[in-house]
Design an enzyme around this catalytic site. Structure first.
Site, short mmCIF file in Angstrom:
data_model
loop_
_atom_site.label_atom_id
_atom_site.label_comp_id
_atom_site.label_asym_id
_atom_site.label_seq_id
_atom_site.Cartn_x
_atom_site.Cartn_y
_atom_site.Cartn_z
N LYS A 166 54.69 26.41 -29.63
CA LYS A 166 54.02 26.44 -30.93
C LYS A 166 52.93 25.37 -31.03
CE LYS A 166 57.91 28.61 -33.33
NZ LYS A 166 58.70 28.65 -34.59
N TYR A 216 55.90 37.92 -37.44
CA TYR A 216 57.03 37.42 -38.24
C TYR A 216 57.34 38.33 -39.44
CZ TYR A 216 57.38 32.95 -35.74
OH TYR A 216 57.61 31.97 -34.81
P1 CMP Z 1 61.32 30.86 -35.10
O1 CMP Z 1 62.43 30.85 -34.12
O2 CMP Z 1 59.95 31.05 -34.58
O3 CMP Z 1 61.61 32.00 -36.19
C1 CMP Z 1 61.21 31.90 -37.55
C2 CMP Z 1 60.56 30.61 -37.89
O4 CMP Z 1 60.45 30.30 -39.26
C3 CMP Z 1 61.38 29.47 -37.32
O5 CMP Z 1 61.34 29.47 -35.92
C4 CMP Z 1 60.72 28.29 -38.02
O6 CMP Z 1 59.50 27.93 -37.39
C5 CMP Z 1 60.37 28.88 -39.38
N1 CMP Z 1 61.24 28.41 -40.45
C6 CMP Z 1 60.88 27.56 -41.42
N2 CMP Z 1 61.85 27.33 -42.29
C7 CMP Z 1 62.90 28.03 -41.87
C8 CMP Z 1 64.22 28.18 -42.35
N3 CMP Z 1 64.66 27.57 -43.45
N4 CMP Z 1 65.03 28.98 -41.65
C9 CMP Z 1 64.60 29.61 -40.54
N5 CMP Z 1 63.35 29.50 -40.05
C10 CMP Z 1 62.50 28.71 -40.70
#
Ligand code: CMP
Length: 141
Positions: free
Chosen positions: A10, A50
């Site tokens: 990232k 996403y």
């Molecule tokens: P990722 O594994 O890329 O999948 C969703 C992304 O949302 C996560 O990593 C974080 O970068 C972001 N994110 C931010 N806040 C939250 C949260 N409370 N729960 C889960 N994901 C979050």
């Protein structure tokens, strides 16, 4: 069973200049990098990637972060790649990530958590196809 998973380094990790360090850890853990590119995601690309999180409280913060600079998107191939890569990443929430995981070492907070990895076979297929054409993936199998 051999699997492929989508990995993203990232924007905060790219800014820290630790792409090579992360790749080295993955190679030491016997992941094969079978596709790779650096891109600066548009808002539309990030929102599409996403889409399952649309409407959640953190969605806008997530999209703003993911479009704040270039990322590395890549396909990792290995025995049980999906779950093994998730172990190496550590928990999404930095405060729950175990010592020695990528997120424990490089996440700044729950949003800026350094790396992404697919969470299931179905999402791996969707996420890989989102960024790579078949002829950009160099499987060893
Ligand atoms: P990722 O594994 O890329 O999948 C969703 C992304 O949302 C996560 O990593 C974080 O970068 C972001 N994110 C931010 N806040 C939250 C949260 N409370 N729960 C889960 N994901 C979050």
């Amino acid at each position: 069973n051999i699997e492929q998973t989508l990995s993203i380094i990232k924007p905060n990790a790219v800014k820290k200049n630790i792409i090579g360090f992360i790749e080295s850890r993955l190679e030491q853990a016997r992941f094969n990098i079978v596709a790779i590119k650096m891109i600066h995601l548009t808002r539309e690309q990030a929102e599409g990637f996403y889409a399952e999180h649309e409407g959640k409280a953190f969605f806008d913060r997530l999209i703003t972060f993911m479009t704040s600079g270039p990322v590395v998107v890549q396909v990792l191939e290995a025995e049980n790649a999906i779950s093994r890569y998730r172990e190496i990443m550590g928990a999404t929430d930095l405060s729950k990530a175990l010592a020695g995981t990528l997120r424990y070492d490089f996440a700044d907070n729950v949003t800026e958590n350094a790396v992404h990895g697919s969470d299931s076979v179905e999402s791996a297929e969707r996420e890989i196809a989102y960024f790579f054409a078949n002829n950009e993936i160099f499987s060893n199998y």
